[in-house]
Scaffold this active site. Structure first.
Site, PDB file in Angstrom:
ATOM      1  N   GLU A  46       0.816  -1.207   0.000  1.00  0.00           N
ATOM      2  CA  GLU A  46       0.000   0.000   0.000  1.00  0.00           C
ATOM      3  C   GLU A  46       0.854   1.263   0.000  1.00  0.00           C
ATOM      4  O   GLU A  46       0.558   2.231  -0.713  1.00  0.00           O
ATOM      5  CB  GLU A  46      -0.934   0.010   1.221  1.00  0.00           C
ATOM      6  CG  GLU A  46      -1.921  -1.144   1.265  1.00  0.00           C
ATOM      7  CD  GLU A  46      -1.421  -2.319   2.093  1.00  0.00           C
ATOM      8  OE1 GLU A  46      -2.229  -2.911   2.830  1.00  0.00           O
ATOM      9  OE2 GLU A  46      -0.215  -2.638   1.988  1.00  0.00           O
ATOM     10  N   ALA A 148       8.614 -37.616  -6.535  1.00  0.00           N
ATOM     11  CA  ALA A 148       9.033 -37.935  -7.903  1.00  0.00           C
ATOM     12  C   ALA A 148       8.853 -39.431  -8.098  1.00  0.00           C
ATOM     13  O   ALA A 148       9.403 -40.237  -7.348  1.00  0.00           O
ATOM     14  CB  ALA A 148      10.489 -37.536  -8.123  1.00  0.00           C
ATOM     15  N   ARG A 201      18.436 -24.096  -6.644  1.00  0.00           N
ATOM     16  CA  ARG A 201      19.366 -23.857  -7.750  1.00  0.00           C
ATOM     17  C   ARG A 201      18.566 -23.634  -9.035  1.00  0.00           C
ATOM     18  O   ARG A 201      17.525 -24.234  -9.251  1.00  0.00           O
ATOM     19  CB  ARG A 201      20.317 -25.050  -7.922  1.00  0.00           C
ATOM     20  CG  ARG A 201      21.146 -25.334  -6.695  1.00  0.00           C
ATOM     21  CD  ARG A 201      22.130 -26.481  -6.905  1.00  0.00           C
ATOM     22  NE  ARG A 201      21.477 -27.761  -7.135  1.00  0.00           N
ATOM     23  CZ  ARG A 201      20.981 -28.535  -6.172  1.00  0.00           C
ATOM     24  NH1 ARG A 201      21.047 -28.132  -4.905  1.00  0.00           N
ATOM     25  NH2 ARG A 201      20.409 -29.696  -6.464  1.00  0.00           N
TER      26      ARG A 201
END
Length: 356
Positions: A46, A148, A201
């Protein structure tokens, strides 16, 4: 408001533990000022927008992605600045759940004759600010589990090797997840097998290195681990009374902080400790057993699955180590929120089914 939200995202990697906030000031249909909060101690969105607007702020409408603060912190209250500038109207998506604000900003503006409209684009802003809002409501970090997996649901070969299941594009995207988190947690087995640095990274935008957190009850992570090289980032080790005294002394010599876990509710203790240190988002990277413990205790707010275009075969390590349920009524369902293609890989984002 969407323009203000786009500005807010520019501070996503650097504003925490403060909220990332954007502000747009409009007068007679024209944008006369805009800004976003970059980092703790720097000017709030703001104030930056007001400085840009100058005298045009008088009688203007202010769109800001969170209720303006009404308290003195590292910077003066934004409410006072808005009132002094003579703005006519302030539009916000929601009240700030921080107990130092919690509606007081809205009341202060209204008492000064400023019209306040609340609820605009609330759902969009709540999604963007989810880690901040969760932390302020619970005192705990928002837990993001990153997995993963190969196409056949494996996290690594039988010998623990996993480099690389996913492509470079997916790994870079995962580094953005790290950059958006204030801490990354792994277990001792992952620390020993992978010897990770757990640093960010390849991210070009300004960012901070997250706190590296290791759950090592018996002091098995070698003192020569990259995790204990503090020039990269700070590390916090959660251990237990079973850890050898030599291990604890070694950590102290390396300027690595350690905390002894209680004998029960270990994960809840970890979360409470990190929440007290201002961690808004905790990224739980592995391994599968540690992640399974978070799932089983219903401590996960978001799951990001990177699906690699490969097959590791029978006998490899499962990406999910959750015990088999006995009946389908015990199955925990997750809501798919986003699908993103990353080269030959796919990122799937899930939330608990009962979440917004």
């Amino acid at each position: 408001m969407r323009q203000a939200l786009a500005l807010a995202k520019k501070g996503r990697l650097t504003a925490p533990p403060n909220p990332w906030v954007g502000c747009v000031i409009v007068k007679e249909g024209q944008v006369v000022g805009q800004g976003f909060h970059l980092a703790p101690g720097s000017a709030h969105a703001e104030r930056i927008a007001l400085e840009q607007a100058g005298h045009h702020a008088q009688g203007a409408t202010v769109y800001v992605t969170l209720e303006p603060c009404s308290h003195h912190g590292r910077t003066p209250p934004c409410c006072d600045s808005l009132i002094q500038a003579g703005v006519k109207r302030v539009v916000i998506p929601m009240l700030d759940p921080d107990p130092r604000v919690a509606g007081e900003g809205k009341k202060k503006l209204e008492r000064a004759g400023v019209e306040v409209t609340c609820g605009v684009a609330q759902e969009e802003v709540e999604k963007e600010l989810a880690p901040y809002l969760y932390h302020r409501h619970t005192g705990l970090p928002y837990c993001l589990v990153k997995i993963a997996s190969s196409l056949d649901g494996k996290a690594a070969l039988a010998n623990g090797e996993s480099k690389w299941i996913t492509t470079e594009e997916a790994r870079l995207d995962a580094h953005y997840l790290r950059a958006s988190s204030q801490a990354i947690l792994i277990g001792s087995r992952t620390a020993c097998l992978d010897q990770p640095y757990l640093t960010v990274r390849g991210v070009k935008e300004p960012h901070c290195q997250p706190l590296r957190v290791v759950l090592d009850r018996r002091g098995t992570v070698p003192l020569l681990s990259p995790l204990f090289v503090t020039e990269f980032s700070s590390t916090l080790v959660f251990t237990s009374r079973y850890a050898p005294i030599e291990y604890l002394q070694g950590l102290e010599k390396l300027s690595v902080e350690s905390v002894v876990l209680p004998q029960e509710n270990e994960l809840e203790f970890v979360l409470k400790t990190l929440g007290q240190r201002g961690v808004l988002q905790l990224m739980v990277e592995g391994g599968p057993c540690l992640q399974a413990a978070f799932f089983q205790r219903h401590l996960v707010q978001k799951v990001c699955v990177y699906l690699g275009a490969c097959l590791l075969g029978k006998g490899s390590i499962d990406a999910f180590a959750i015990p088999c349920v006995e009946t389908m009524t015990q199955v925990v369902n997750w809501r798919l929120d986003n699908v993103q293609r990353l080269g030959q890989n796919v990122r799937l984002d899930y939330f608990p089914e009962n979440s917004k």
